[in-house]
Design a protein around this motif. Structure first.
Motif, PDB file in Angstrom:
ATOM      1  N   GLU A 163     -30.520  -6.870 -27.197  1.00  0.00           N
ATOM      2  CA  GLU A 163     -29.176  -6.452 -27.627  1.00  0.00           C
ATOM      3  C   GLU A 163     -29.251  -5.394 -28.727  1.00  0.00           C
ATOM      4  OE1 GLU A 163     -26.687  -9.875 -28.423  1.00  0.00           O
ATOM      5  OE2 GLU A 163     -26.109  -9.883 -26.299  1.00  0.00           O
ATOM      6  N   LEU A 166     -29.779  -2.228 -26.890  1.00  0.00           N
ATOM      7  CA  LEU A 166     -28.531  -1.832 -26.225  1.00  0.00           C
ATOM      8  C   LEU A 166     -27.567  -1.218 -27.233  1.00  0.00           C
ATOM      9  CD1 LEU A 166     -27.819  -4.928 -23.913  1.00  0.00           C
ATOM     10  CD2 LEU A 166     -28.544  -2.659 -23.167  1.00  0.00           C
ATOM     11  N   CYS A 167     -27.505  -1.838 -28.412  1.00  0.00           N
ATOM     12  CA  CYS A 167     -26.568  -1.369 -29.438  1.00  0.00           C
ATOM     13  C   CYS A 167     -26.925   0.018 -29.967  1.00  0.00           C
ATOM     14  CB  CYS A 167     -26.513  -2.351 -30.606  1.00  0.00           C
ATOM     15  SG  CYS A 167     -25.610  -3.808 -30.177  1.00  0.00           S
ATOM     16  N   GLY A 169     -27.841   2.298 -27.938  1.00  0.00           N
ATOM     17  CA  GLY A 169     -27.580   3.223 -26.826  1.00  0.00           C
ATOM     18  C   GLY A 169     -28.624   3.168 -25.727  1.00  0.00           C
ATOM     19  N   ALA A 170     -29.482   2.143 -25.762  1.00  0.00           N
ATOM     20  CA  ALA A 170     -30.477   2.017 -24.683  1.00  0.00           C
ATOM     21  C   ALA A 170     -29.774   1.605 -23.396  1.00  0.00           C
ATOM     22  CB  ALA A 170     -31.524   0.971 -25.056  1.00  0.00           C
ATOM     23  N   ASP A 171     -30.264   2.081 -22.246  1.00  0.00           N
ATOM     24  CA  ASP A 171     -29.741   1.544 -20.993  1.00  0.00           C
ATOM     25  C   ASP A 171     -30.545   0.280 -20.676  1.00  0.00           C
ATOM     26  OD1 ASP A 171     -32.143   2.358 -19.855  1.00  0.00           O
ATOM     27  OD2 ASP A 171     -31.328   4.210 -19.070  1.00  0.00           O
ATOM     28  N   GLY A 253     -22.119  -4.562 -15.075  1.00  0.00           N
ATOM     29  CA  GLY A 253     -21.909  -3.123 -14.925  1.00  0.00           C
ATOM     30  C   GLY A 253     -21.759  -2.446 -16.280  1.00  0.00           C
ATOM     31  N   ALA A 254     -21.295  -3.201 -17.283  1.00  0.00           N
ATOM     32  CA  ALA A 254     -21.126  -2.648 -18.629  1.00  0.00           C
ATOM     33  C   ALA A 254     -22.403  -2.801 -19.454  1.00  0.00           C
ATOM     34  CB  ALA A 254     -19.980  -3.346 -19.333  1.00  0.00           C
ATOM     35  N   MET A 255     -23.495  -3.107 -18.784  1.00  0.00           N
ATOM     36  CA  MET A 255     -24.790  -3.337 -19.434  1.00  0.00           C
ATOM     37  C   MET A 255     -24.687  -4.409 -20.522  1.00  0.00           C
ATOM     38  SD  MET A 255     -26.767   0.269 -19.435  1.00  0.00           S
ATOM     39  CE  MET A 255     -26.428   1.466 -18.143  1.00  0.00           C
ATOM     40  N   ILE A 256     -24.105  -5.518 -20.139  1.00  0.00           N
ATOM     41  CA  ILE A 256     -24.048  -6.691 -21.004  1.00  0.00           C
ATOM     42  C   ILE A 256     -25.081  -7.672 -20.457  1.00  0.00           C
ATOM     43  CG2 ILE A 256     -22.628  -8.658 -21.729  1.00  0.00           C
ATOM     44  CD1 ILE A 256     -20.169  -6.810 -21.336  1.00  0.00           C
TER      45      ILE A 256
ATOM     46  N   PRO B  84     -21.680   2.875 -20.988  1.00  0.00           N
ATOM     47  CA  PRO B  84     -22.020   1.949 -22.086  1.00  0.00           C
ATOM     48  C   PRO B  84     -23.015   2.483 -23.121  1.00  0.00           C
ATOM     49  CG  PRO B  84     -21.824   0.737 -20.044  1.00  0.00           C
ATOM     50  CD  PRO B  84     -21.687   2.176 -19.678  1.00  0.00           C
ATOM     51  N   PRO B  85     -24.144   3.116 -22.732  1.00  0.00           N
ATOM     52  CA  PRO B  85     -25.039   3.628 -23.788  1.00  0.00           C
ATOM     53  C   PRO B  85     -24.365   4.687 -24.670  1.00  0.00           C
ATOM     54  CG  PRO B  85     -26.241   3.459 -21.732  1.00  0.00           C
ATOM     55  CD  PRO B  85     -24.786   3.209 -21.405  1.00  0.00           C
ATOM     56  N   VAL B 117     -30.201   8.477 -24.372  1.00  0.00           N
ATOM     57  CA  VAL B 117     -28.856   8.866 -24.755  1.00  0.00           C
ATOM     58  C   VAL B 117     -28.859   9.916 -25.875  1.00  0.00           C
ATOM     59  CG1 VAL B 117     -28.406   7.066 -26.484  1.00  0.00           C
ATOM     60  CG2 VAL B 117     -26.549   7.862 -25.018  1.00  0.00           C
TER      61      VAL B 117
END
Lengths: 263, 229
Positions: A163, A166-167, A169-171, A253-256, B84-85, B117
């Protein structure tokens, strides 16, 4: 087959059964609660191997590609089912990706070996196709289960790390790159260890089986080398495909991240 | 309770806006009908008892959770309209548990600039990194030192710097001072206020509710309801 080959009678099989009873006694004595699994395992291995023996006998006589492929399909589906039973993950559906990875990688490696390396004519000749396919499925199954188990457990224990990435900006691929590598490594280590230890630490079952059945040891060794290399290929290929497909499913889909929620 | 949407009153799109947002965890807890709007450059304090939903609020803002009803907007655009990214590159989030990766302090600070990104963006120089470490009372920490060797409090500050370096529109800080002594806590709070003055909207969760400074906005979260004080 060599005349020196000693066949095993039913009585001798039952004597071999006493070897399993040692494990049963130990399980009872140390309260391991494995007696039931051992008993089921013994019955299943008897039933499954005897059925396979009879099926192969029939298949060899039928000379039909359709029946060979049908049996191969059943074997691979059972391997998917066993993997599914061993990997504990409730939030992410991985059955379909596992099935696809298994079908593709097992088939590719098995056909390559029977058709190109061994040169069987036709390539689906059951003597080769089912034997090679069985070895590929059996060994890759363990690697796949190890890879998936490691991937899911690492995702849960390293959820904060995923997380955090992800926070920033990682995919989903970047956020799980290290976990992906760890899981792949975990699945491939047994096959690589086998390459290191074969002939020194252990004599593989297939080679030993051929020698026991009277085959020329040099011939058996050549087959074994092919088998070892094909197992490395199939474990790598199946693990990579399954992990690529599964890791996408671990995210919405929202990369959660969908697995290992704390609340 | 109907809450005036400050962005609308000011006549420009707020940086972050919640409109009738609902969310529930599997256990039943969550947030109910949350609406508020925060203009750019605000320092927003979020307080409330443990388990009230403060962290959930921040997780919704960076889309680590998905609202079951309602809409959340960043700079006037629904969060759902962002890749999202890209969204998360615009709104930073510092987790309650400071997470560092194996490697040096420098590697950890520059982590956001290694991601796709931010491809093409220049990474800050060592001089800039050292200035930030100094600003947060970490002048004695070397850039080449092992990040795993840092204390929890030092890691908290490293994570804060890491999120601020890419200059996001807003930053969400989930209890960033929980492991800090009084002096370090005050320094982090000063920095948060300075960031707001520089135009970065700061959301800071503080479960104690005590804050010596003067936030521009104070959100209280209690049993899933959010009120603007």
């Amino acid at each position: 087959m060599n005349e020196d080959f000693i066949s095993i009678s039913w009585v001798q099989l039952l004597i071999a059964l006493s070897l399993v009873s040692v494990s049963g006694i130990l399980s009872i004595y140390y309260k391991l609660k494995l007696e039931k699994d051992l008993a089921i395992g013994v019955v299943r291995s008897f039933a499954q191997l005897l059925t396979m023996g009879y099926l192969l006998k029939i298949l060899f006589g039928l000379n039909s590609a359709v029946f060979v492929m049908a049996l191969y399909l059943v074997m691979t589906l059972f391997s998917v089912n066993i993997i599914h039973g061993r990997v504990k993950e409730k939030n992410v559906s991985y059955l379909l990706p596992t099935g696809l990875a298994v079908m593709f990688s097992y088939s590719l490696v098995t056909i390559l070996v029977t058709r190109v390396v061994i040169g069987a004519q036709p390539w689906w000749e059951p003597q080769y196709f089912i034997s090679i396919g069985g070895m590929v499925a059996g060994n890759s199954m363990n690697s796949l289960a190890l890879s998936l188990e490691r991937f899911f457990s690492e995702l849960k224990s390293r959820r904060d790390e995923v997380e955090m990435l992800l926070c920033h900006g990682a995919d989903y691929k970047e956020a799980t790159a290290e976990i992906f590598r760890d899981a792949l490594r975990a699945g491939m280590i047994p096959a690589i260890n086998s390459l290191m230890g074969v002939g020194l630490v252990f004599l593989p079952g297939m080679m030993t089986g051929q020698i026991l059945a009277g085959a020329d040891p040099e011939e058996a060794v050549r087959y074994q080398i092919v088998v070892m290399f094909m197992l490395v290929a199939s474990t790598a290929l199946s693990s990579i495909i399954v992990l690529q497909l599964v890791r996408k499913r671990c995210f919405s889909g929202a990369m959660i991240l969908l697995t290992g929620k704390k609340k | 309770m109907s809450i005036p949407l400050q962005g609308e009153l000011a006549g420009e799109a707020p940086v972050l806006e919640f409109k009738n947002v609902f969310f529930s965890w599997p256990g039943g807890k969550g947030l109910s009908d949350v609406s508020f709007a925060v203009p750019a450059g605000q320092f927003v304090l979020i307080s409330g008892p443990s388990g009230a939903g403060k962290s959930t609020l921040l997780r919704l803002a960076v889309r680590l959770e998905e609202a079951s009803q309602g809409n959340i907007f960043l700079s006037g655009k629904s969060l759902k309209s962002y890749y999202p990214p890209e969204l998360r590159a615009k709104i930073g989030f510092v987790q309650q548990t400071p997470t560092v990766l194996p490697g040096s302090v420098r590697d950890n600070l520059l982590l956001p600039f290694t991601l796709n990104v931010r491809k093409g963006e220049a990474a800050p120089s060592d001089k800039v990194l050292l200035q930030w470490l100094g600003r947060l009372g970490l002048a004695d920490v070397e850039l080449d030192s092992d990040a795993y060797g840092l204390s929890v409090g030092q890691r908290q500050r490293l994570c804060l710097i890491r999120s601020v370096l890419p200059k996001p529109l807003a930053i969400c800080l989930d209890e960033p001072t929980s492991a800090l002594d009084l002096e370090s806590r005050e320094r982090v709070e000063e920095i948060a206020e300075e960031l707001a003055a520089e135009g970065i909207t700061v959301f800071m969760v503080n479960h104690t509710g005590y804050y010596p400074g003067c936030p521009h906005m104070h959100l209280t979260v209690y049993e899933g309801k959010v009120e603007v004080l």
